[in-house]
Design a protein around this motif. Structure first.
Motif, PDB file in Angstrom:
ATOM      1  N   MET A 137     -65.848 -63.396 -36.662  1.00 13.36           N
ATOM      2  CA  MET A 137     -64.497 -63.970 -36.588  1.00 13.36           C
ATOM      3  C   MET A 137     -64.247 -64.912 -37.767  1.00 13.36           C
ATOM      4  O   MET A 137     -63.165 -64.921 -38.343  1.00 13.36           O
ATOM      5  CB  MET A 137     -64.294 -64.707 -35.264  1.00 13.36           C
ATOM      6  N   ALA A 138     -65.255 -65.709 -38.120  1.00 14.94           N
ATOM      7  CA  ALA A 138     -65.111 -66.652 -39.236  1.00 14.94           C
ATOM      8  C   ALA A 138     -64.882 -65.900 -40.546  1.00 14.94           C
ATOM      9  O   ALA A 138     -63.989 -66.257 -41.328  1.00 14.94           O
ATOM     10  CB  ALA A 138     -66.355 -67.540 -39.332  1.00 14.94           C
ATOM     11  N   LEU A 139     -65.668 -64.850 -40.783  1.00 18.27           N
ATOM     12  CA  LEU A 139     -65.509 -64.076 -42.012  1.00 18.27           C
ATOM     13  C   LEU A 139     -64.181 -63.328 -42.023  1.00 18.27           C
ATOM     14  O   LEU A 139     -63.492 -63.285 -43.045  1.00 18.27           O
ATOM     15  CB  LEU A 139     -66.674 -63.104 -42.188  1.00 18.27           C
ATOM     16  N   LYS A 140     -63.797 -62.780 -40.891  1.00 23.80           N
ATOM     17  CA  LYS A 140     -62.530 -62.054 -40.772  1.00 23.80           C
ATOM     18  C   LYS A 140     -61.363 -62.948 -41.184  1.00 23.80           C
ATOM     19  O   LYS A 140     -60.483 -62.538 -41.941  1.00 23.80           O
ATOM     20  CB  LYS A 140     -62.358 -61.569 -39.332  1.00 23.80           C
ATOM     21  N   GLU A 141     -61.368 -64.187 -40.708  1.00 20.71           N
ATOM     22  CA  GLU A 141     -60.300 -65.130 -41.051  1.00 20.71           C
ATOM     23  C   GLU A 141     -60.268 -65.403 -42.554  1.00 20.71           C
ATOM     24  O   GLU A 141     -59.196 -65.455 -43.159  1.00 20.71           O
ATOM     25  CB  GLU A 141     -60.481 -66.446 -40.294  1.00 20.71           C
ATOM     26  N   LYS A 142     -61.442 -65.575 -43.169  1.00 20.15           N
ATOM     27  CA  LYS A 142     -61.508 -65.848 -44.610  1.00 20.15           C
ATOM     28  C   LYS A 142     -60.993 -64.658 -45.419  1.00 20.15           C
ATOM     29  O   LYS A 142     -60.253 -64.828 -46.383  1.00 20.15           O
ATOM     30  CB  LYS A 142     -62.949 -66.181 -45.020  1.00 20.15           C
ATOM     31  N   ILE A 143     -61.388 -63.457 -45.037  1.00 20.01           N
ATOM     32  CA  ILE A 143     -60.956 -62.257 -45.765  1.00 20.01           C
ATOM     33  C   ILE A 143     -59.449 -62.068 -45.613  1.00 20.01           C
ATOM     34  O   ILE A 143     -58.745 -61.797 -46.587  1.00 20.01           O
ATOM     35  CB  ILE A 143     -61.718 -61.013 -45.265  1.00 20.01           C
ATOM     36  N   GLU A 144     -58.950 -62.227 -44.384  1.00 18.78           N
ATOM     37  CA  GLU A 144     -57.513 -62.028 -44.157  1.00 18.78           C
ATOM     38  C   GLU A 144     -56.678 -63.107 -44.843  1.00 18.78           C
ATOM     39  O   GLU A 144     -55.554 -62.845 -45.261  1.00 18.78           O
ATOM     40  CB  GLU A 144     -57.222 -61.945 -42.663  1.00 18.78           C
ATOM     41  N   ALA A 145     -57.232 -64.313 -44.995  1.00 22.77           N
ATOM     42  CA  ALA A 145     -56.523 -65.384 -45.702  1.00 22.77           C
ATOM     43  C   ALA A 145     -56.312 -65.023 -47.171  1.00 22.77           C
ATOM     44  O   ALA A 145     -55.388 -65.519 -47.811  1.00 22.77           O
ATOM     45  CB  ALA A 145     -57.289 -66.703 -45.575  1.00 22.77           C
ATOM     46  N   ALA A 146     -57.168 -64.135 -47.698  1.00 19.88           N
ATOM     47  CA  ALA A 146     -57.040 -63.679 -49.088  1.00 19.88           C
ATOM     48  C   ALA A 146     -56.112 -62.473 -49.206  1.00 19.88           C
ATOM     49  O   ALA A 146     -55.970 -61.898 -50.274  1.00 19.88           O
ATOM     50  CB  ALA A 146     -58.419 -63.337 -49.644  1.00 19.88           C
ATOM     51  N   GLY A 147     -55.514 -62.082 -48.078  1.00 21.22           N
ATOM     52  CA  GLY A 147     -54.564 -60.978 -48.108  1.00 21.22           C
ATOM     53  C   GLY A 147     -55.173 -59.607 -47.948  1.00 21.22           C
ATOM     54  O   GLY A 147     -54.558 -58.601 -48.288  1.00 21.22           O
ATOM     55  N   VAL A 148     -56.390 -59.542 -47.417  1.00 25.86           N
ATOM     56  CA  VAL A 148     -57.071 -58.260 -47.214  1.00 25.86           C
ATOM     57  C   VAL A 148     -57.109 -57.962 -45.710  1.00 25.86           C
ATOM     58  O   VAL A 148     -57.566 -58.791 -44.924  1.00 25.86           O
ATOM     59  CB  VAL A 148     -58.512 -58.297 -47.778  1.00 25.86           C
ATOM     60  N   ASP A 149     -56.631 -56.778 -45.336  1.00 23.54           N
ATOM     61  CA  ASP A 149     -56.671 -56.374 -43.928  1.00 23.54           C
ATOM     62  C   ASP A 149     -58.094 -55.996 -43.529  1.00 23.54           C
ATOM     63  O   ASP A 149     -58.836 -55.416 -44.325  1.00 23.54           O
ATOM     64  CB  ASP A 149     -55.757 -55.168 -43.681  1.00 23.54           C
ATOM     65  N   THR A 150     -58.451 -56.328 -42.286  1.00 26.87           N
ATOM     66  CA  THR A 150     -59.785 -55.999 -41.778  1.00 26.87           C
ATOM     67  C   THR A 150     -59.665 -55.185 -40.499  1.00 26.87           C
ATOM     68  O   THR A 150     -58.642 -55.228 -39.812  1.00 26.87           O
ATOM     69  CB  THR A 150     -60.599 -57.272 -41.453  1.00 26.87           C
ATOM     70  N   VAL A 151     -60.736 -54.477 -40.198  1.00 22.88           N
ATOM     71  CA  VAL A 151     -60.876 -53.781 -38.917  1.00 22.88           C
ATOM     72  C   VAL A 151     -62.171 -54.293 -38.310  1.00 22.88           C
ATOM     73  O   VAL A 151     -63.221 -54.274 -38.948  1.00 22.88           O
ATOM     74  CB  VAL A 151     -60.953 -52.249 -39.100  1.00 22.88           C
TER      75      VAL A 151
END
Length: 72
Positions: free
Chosen positions: A15-29
């Motif tokens: 969850m922590a990494l997902k938030e960081k990646i999405e904050a950079a504008g990258v969608d995650t699954v």
């Protein structure tokens, strides 16, 4: 183009990494293997949660992922 796995581990770290990646504008699954196993009626061993991103977003997300790995 497809999805590539960039993380496999505990739900809290995922969850922590997902938030960081999405904050950079990258969608995650995110795939939650514990929840999937529980619903199917059996336990899960190994890494619980996996995060995937589009291969085309790897260059953008990789510095975030590497920094995260060094911090855990």
């Amino acid at each position: 183009m497809g999805l590539m796995k960039v993380f496999s581990g505990s739900e809290i770290l995922a969850m922590a990494l997902k938030e960081k990646i999405e904050a950079a504008g990258v969608d995650t699954v995110m795939k939650d293997n514990i929840q999937s196993a529980r619903l199917a009626g059996f336990g899960s061993s190994g890494s619980a949660v996996e995060i995937f991103i589009q291969e085309t977003d790897f260059a953008k997300a990789n510095p975030i992922i590497e920094e995260f790995r060094l911090s855990i």
